[in-house]
Design a protein around this motif. Structure first.
Motif, PDB file in Angstrom:
ATOM      1  N   VAL A  25     -12.773 -15.050   1.662  1.00 45.21           N
ATOM      2  CA  VAL A  25     -14.092 -14.974   1.395  1.00 45.21           C
ATOM      3  C   VAL A  25     -14.213 -14.288  -0.140  1.00 45.21           C
ATOM      4  CG1 VAL A  25     -16.075 -13.368   1.997  1.00 45.21           C
ATOM      5  CG2 VAL A  25     -14.660 -14.357   3.845  1.00 45.21           C
ATOM      6  N   GLY A  26     -15.014 -14.873  -0.949  1.00 44.79           N
ATOM      7  CA  GLY A  26     -15.042 -14.616  -2.307  1.00 44.79           C
ATOM      8  C   GLY A  26     -16.339 -13.559  -2.662  1.00 44.79           C
ATOM      9  N   ILE A  27     -16.005 -12.489  -3.192  1.00 44.91           N
ATOM     10  CA  ILE A  27     -17.151 -11.541  -3.581  1.00 44.91           C
ATOM     11  C   ILE A  27     -17.608 -11.798  -5.091  1.00 44.91           C
ATOM     12  CG2 ILE A  27     -18.167  -9.098  -3.676  1.00 44.91           C
ATOM     13  CD1 ILE A  27     -16.331  -8.410  -1.448  1.00 44.91           C
TER      14      ILE A  27
ATOM     15  N   GLY B  31      -3.099 -18.030   8.347  1.00 49.15           N
ATOM     16  CA  GLY B  31      -3.397 -16.949   9.527  1.00 49.15           C
ATOM     17  C   GLY B  31      -3.815 -15.600   9.055  1.00 49.15           C
ATOM     18  N   MET B  32      -3.805 -15.275   7.803  1.00 49.22           N
ATOM     19  CA  MET B  32      -4.214 -13.959   7.167  1.00 49.22           C
ATOM     20  C   MET B  32      -5.822 -14.269   7.075  1.00 49.22           C
ATOM     21  SD  MET B  32      -2.470 -12.570   3.986  1.00 49.22           S
ATOM     22  CE  MET B  32      -0.790 -13.131   3.950  1.00 49.22           C
ATOM     23  N   GLY B  33      -6.399 -13.113   6.543  1.00 46.29           N
ATOM     24  CA  GLY B  33      -7.523 -13.204   6.033  1.00 46.29           C
ATOM     25  C   GLY B  33      -7.530 -12.818   4.547  1.00 46.29           C
ATOM     26  N   ALA B  34      -8.367 -13.086   3.447  1.00 46.23           N
ATOM     27  CA  ALA B  34      -8.343 -12.641   2.259  1.00 46.23           C
ATOM     28  C   ALA B  34      -9.808 -12.451   1.847  1.00 46.23           C
ATOM     29  CB  ALA B  34      -7.776 -13.445   1.301  1.00 46.23           C
ATOM     30  N   VAL B  35     -10.043 -11.396   1.146  1.00 50.59           N
ATOM     31  CA  VAL B  35     -11.298 -11.172   0.608  1.00 50.59           C
ATOM     32  C   VAL B  35     -11.045 -10.826  -1.200  1.00 50.59           C
ATOM     33  CG1 VAL B  35     -13.504  -9.535   0.379  1.00 50.59           C
ATOM     34  CG2 VAL B  35     -12.419  -9.753   2.481  1.00 50.59           C
ATOM     35  N   VAL B  36     -11.730 -11.618  -1.801  1.00 48.98           N
ATOM     36  CA  VAL B  36     -11.134 -11.865  -3.142  1.00 48.98           C
ATOM     37  C   VAL B  36     -12.474 -11.764  -4.077  1.00 48.98           C
ATOM     38  CG1 VAL B  36     -10.048 -13.245  -4.891  1.00 48.98           C
ATOM     39  CG2 VAL B  36      -9.434 -13.641  -2.572  1.00 48.98           C
ATOM     40  N   VAL B  37     -12.375 -10.657  -5.039  1.00 46.01           N
ATOM     41  CA  VAL B  37     -13.321 -10.430  -5.855  1.00 46.01           C
ATOM     42  C   VAL B  37     -13.105 -11.544  -7.042  1.00 46.01           C
ATOM     43  CG1 VAL B  37     -14.515  -8.922  -7.431  1.00 46.01           C
ATOM     44  CG2 VAL B  37     -13.998  -8.129  -5.236  1.00 46.01           C
TER      45      VAL B  37
ATOM     46  N   LEU C  23       2.154  -9.519  -0.090  1.00 44.07           N
ATOM     47  CA  LEU C  23       2.546 -10.420   0.934  1.00 44.07           C
ATOM     48  C   LEU C  23       3.790  -9.628   1.684  1.00 44.07           C
ATOM     49  CD1 LEU C  23       2.577 -14.101  -0.658  1.00 44.07           C
ATOM     50  CD2 LEU C  23       0.947 -12.865   0.755  1.00 44.07           C
ATOM     51  N   ALA C  24       4.792  -8.939   1.123  1.00 44.68           N
ATOM     52  CA  ALA C  24       5.819  -8.291   1.611  1.00 44.68           C
ATOM     53  C   ALA C  24       5.359  -7.290   2.581  1.00 44.68           C
ATOM     54  CB  ALA C  24       6.851  -7.857   0.391  1.00 44.68           C
ATOM     55  N   GLN C  25       4.301  -6.861   2.110  1.00 44.43           N
ATOM     56  CA  GLN C  25       3.328  -5.848   3.265  1.00 44.43           C
ATOM     57  C   GLN C  25       3.149  -6.472   4.567  1.00 44.43           C
ATOM     58  OE1 GLN C  25       0.812  -3.957   0.534  1.00 44.43           O
ATOM     59  NE2 GLN C  25      -0.243  -2.680   2.448  1.00 44.43           N
ATOM     60  N   GLU C  26       3.114  -7.826   4.459  1.00 42.97           N
ATOM     61  CA  GLU C  26       2.762  -8.572   5.937  1.00 42.97           C
ATOM     62  C   GLU C  26       1.345  -8.111   6.422  1.00 42.97           C
ATOM     63  OE1 GLU C  26       6.400  -7.985   7.906  1.00 42.97           O
ATOM     64  OE2 GLU C  26       6.885 -10.250   7.716  1.00 42.97           O
ATOM     65  N   PRO C  27       0.480  -8.113   5.615  1.00 45.64           N
ATOM     66  CA  PRO C  27      -0.737  -7.571   6.135  1.00 45.64           C
ATOM     67  C   PRO C  27      -1.478  -8.651   7.084  1.00 45.64           C
ATOM     68  CG  PRO C  27      -1.016  -8.420   3.748  1.00 45.64           C
ATOM     69  CD  PRO C  27       0.355  -8.699   4.563  1.00 45.64           C
ATOM     70  N   GLU C  28      -2.636  -8.112   7.733  1.00 49.44           N
ATOM     71  CA  GLU C  28      -3.480  -9.112   8.165  1.00 49.44           C
ATOM     72  C   GLU C  28      -4.595  -9.602   7.540  1.00 49.44           C
ATOM     73  OE1 GLU C  28      -4.784  -7.352  12.054  1.00 49.44           O
ATOM     74  OE2 GLU C  28      -2.424  -7.316  12.650  1.00 49.44           O
ATOM     75  N   LEU C  29      -5.046  -8.477   6.488  1.00 48.04           N
ATOM     76  CA  LEU C  29      -6.038  -8.742   5.409  1.00 48.04           C
ATOM     77  C   LEU C  29      -5.590  -8.484   4.193  1.00 48.04           C
ATOM     78  CD1 LEU C  29      -8.925  -9.111   5.093  1.00 48.04           C
ATOM     79  CD2 LEU C  29      -9.427  -6.715   5.466  1.00 48.04           C
ATOM     80  N   LEU C  30      -5.799  -9.417   3.287  1.00 45.00           N
ATOM     81  CA  LEU C  30      -5.512  -9.231   1.938  1.00 45.00           C
ATOM     82  C   LEU C  30      -6.904  -8.753   1.091  1.00 45.00           C
ATOM     83  CD1 LEU C  30      -2.625  -9.547   0.334  1.00 45.00           C
ATOM     84  CD2 LEU C  30      -3.496 -12.139   0.236  1.00 45.00           C
ATOM     85  N   LEU C  31      -6.597  -7.848   0.320  1.00 42.83           N
ATOM     86  CA  LEU C  31      -8.089  -7.611  -0.660  1.00 42.83           C
ATOM     87  C   LEU C  31      -7.549  -7.610  -2.042  1.00 42.83           C
ATOM     88  CD1 LEU C  31      -9.411  -4.399   1.500  1.00 42.83           C
ATOM     89  CD2 LEU C  31     -10.042  -6.902   1.774  1.00 42.83           C
ATOM     90  N   LEU C  32      -8.233  -8.668  -2.700  1.00 42.78           N
ATOM     91  CA  LEU C  32      -7.649  -8.999  -4.060  1.00 42.78           C
ATOM     92  C   LEU C  32      -8.893  -8.582  -5.048  1.00 42.78           C
ATOM     93  CD1 LEU C  32      -5.566 -12.034  -3.321  1.00 42.78           C
ATOM     94  CD2 LEU C  32      -4.657  -9.683  -3.426  1.00 42.78           C
ATOM     95  N   ASP C  33      -8.775  -7.514  -6.099  1.00 44.05           N
ATOM     96  CA  ASP C  33      -9.858  -7.679  -7.014  1.00 44.05           C
ATOM     97  C   ASP C  33      -9.638  -8.195  -8.456  1.00 44.05           C
ATOM     98  OD1 ASP C  33     -12.098  -6.471  -8.095  1.00 44.05           O
ATOM     99  OD2 ASP C  33     -11.812  -4.390  -7.637  1.00 44.05           O
ATOM    100  N   GLU C  34     -10.231  -9.192  -8.528  1.00 42.39           N
ATOM    101  CA  GLU C  34     -10.054  -9.869  -9.683  1.00 42.39           C
ATOM    102  C   GLU C  34      -8.754 -10.479 -10.089  1.00 42.39           C
ATOM    103  OE1 GLU C  34     -12.531  -8.925 -13.308  1.00 42.39           O
ATOM    104  OE2 GLU C  34     -14.164  -8.372 -11.518  1.00 42.39           O
ATOM    105  N   PRO C  35      -7.997 -10.791  -9.113  1.00 41.97           N
ATOM    106  CA  PRO C  35      -6.613 -11.282  -9.409  1.00 41.97           C
ATOM    107  C   PRO C  35      -6.291 -12.236 -10.454  1.00 41.97           C
ATOM    108  CG  PRO C  35      -7.397 -12.501  -7.423  1.00 41.97           C
ATOM    109  CD  PRO C  35      -8.539 -11.530  -7.757  1.00 41.97           C
TER     110      PRO C  35
END
Ligand SMILES: Nc1ncnc2c1ncn2[C@@H]1O[C@H](COP(=O)(O)OP(=O)(O)O)[C@@H](O)[C@H]1O
Ligand SMILES: [Mg+2]
Length: 294
Positions: A50-52, A207-213, A172-184
């Motif tokens: 999902v992009g914000i 299988g992860m989810g990502a919210v990317v600004v 990624l090494a954190q092995e999260p279920e959800l990735l939140l990236l602010d202006e990567p």
């Protein structure tokens, strides 16, 4: 890519798959006595990116920080697989959610490997040092983001694109279920922007989810499954890129004139920016603009 088998762990809910991975419910955040996120609600599933998007100051970073649990909302809630974020302690939360703030990595003096290993901290017990498995996961993350060869190089001696890939490797090494990236992709050249978005897209598909600004609407249209458009702290559109990136929304929110064409093969909008829209009163909240007389 699944780095280790325990990616499938749940967060204590008996049936997490019944719930969306992330649900943001009527989120309101105040900063400096001002409401900067105002009643934002959206939900997303596993495997979704999902992009914000929204103009400067529209509350994107604040909404993302509240979603990560770093700041407490004034009202509303964030749920991970149906569990309120406020019921999950910080360490457990860090195993589920990786947050990469805007402009990360500046002034850090660590090697790429040391940074990737930081992603393992939430998985270690108190006073526990990282073990062989943690090193393997960190190295696999560096390999996945294409910077394994820089494992022993200081992050300060890397280009912006390499640094950003190391920081994504930490997430990624954190092995999260959800990735939140602010202006990567900020400060990356075109090729590295595309590579980074494509990398996140592939990770999410596993299988992860990502919210990317994102600032770049073309990039958002190309890679995100869904877009959330913010303006003055409010969510003003939520849906597929072609639903959100309309000429009308771009004029109303970004105050730009644009031609939108739908790509026949991908079904995604191609945005051609023409110029600024004349006659919109800068600084007047969208909700009020209709009432402004020219
Ligand atoms: N710590 C703070 N104190 C007061 N106001 C803040 C603070 N951080 C951000 N803001 C304000 O909140 C609004 C939203 O900021 P932000 O979430 O960073 O927007 P965006 O990421 O969309 O550019 C802006 O008007 C900004 O000035
Ligand atoms: Mg921001």
């Amino acid at each position: 890519m699944v780095l280790t088998a325990d990616r499938s762990r749940t967060i204590g809910d008996k049936n997490p798959s019944q719930h969306p991975l992330l649900r943001v419910i009527d989120l309101c955040v105040q900063l400096g006595g001002r409401t900067v996120v105002d009643g934002v609600s959206f939900a997303m599933s596993r495997g979704e990116m999902v992009g914000i998007i929204g103009p400067n100051g529209s509350g994107k970073t604040t909404a993302l920080r509240a979603t990560s649990g770093l700041i407490k909302p004034e009202s509303g809630a964030v749920e991970l697989s149906g569990v309120p974020l406020s019921d999950i302690d910080a360490r457990a939360r860090a195993k589920k959610v990786a947050y990469l703030p805007q402009g990360s990595g500046q002034g850090m003096s660590f090697t790429a490997m040391e940074i990737a290993l930081m992603g393992r901290y939430p998985h270690l017990g108190r006073f526990e040092v990282e073990g062989e498995n943690d090193r393997e996961v960190a190295l696999a993350a560096l390999r996945r983001t294409g910077v394994e060869e820089f494992a022993d190089r200081q992050i300060g001696d890397m280009s912006g694109g390499e640094r950003q890939r190391v920081l994504i490797a930490r997430s990624l090494a954190q092995e999260p279920e959800l990735l939140l990236l602010d202006e990567p992709t900020a400060s990356l050249d075109l090729k590295h922007q595309l590579e980074l978005m494509s990398l996140v897209h592939d990770e999410v598909a596993a299988g992860m989810g990502a919210v990317v600004v994102l600032h770049d609407v073309a990039l958002a249209a190309r890679y995100c499954d869904r877009l959330v458009l913010m303006d003055y702290g409010r969510l003003v559109a939520d849906g597929s890129p072609s639903h959100v990136l309309t000429a009308e929304n771009l004029a109303r929110v970004f105050e730009v004139e644009a031609d939108i064409e739908i790509d026949k093969t991908t079904g995604r909008p191609l945005v051609r920016l023409i110029g600024p829209v004349r006659g919109v009163h800068p600084g007047v909240p969208t909700a009020l603009r209709d009432e402004v007389t020219e």
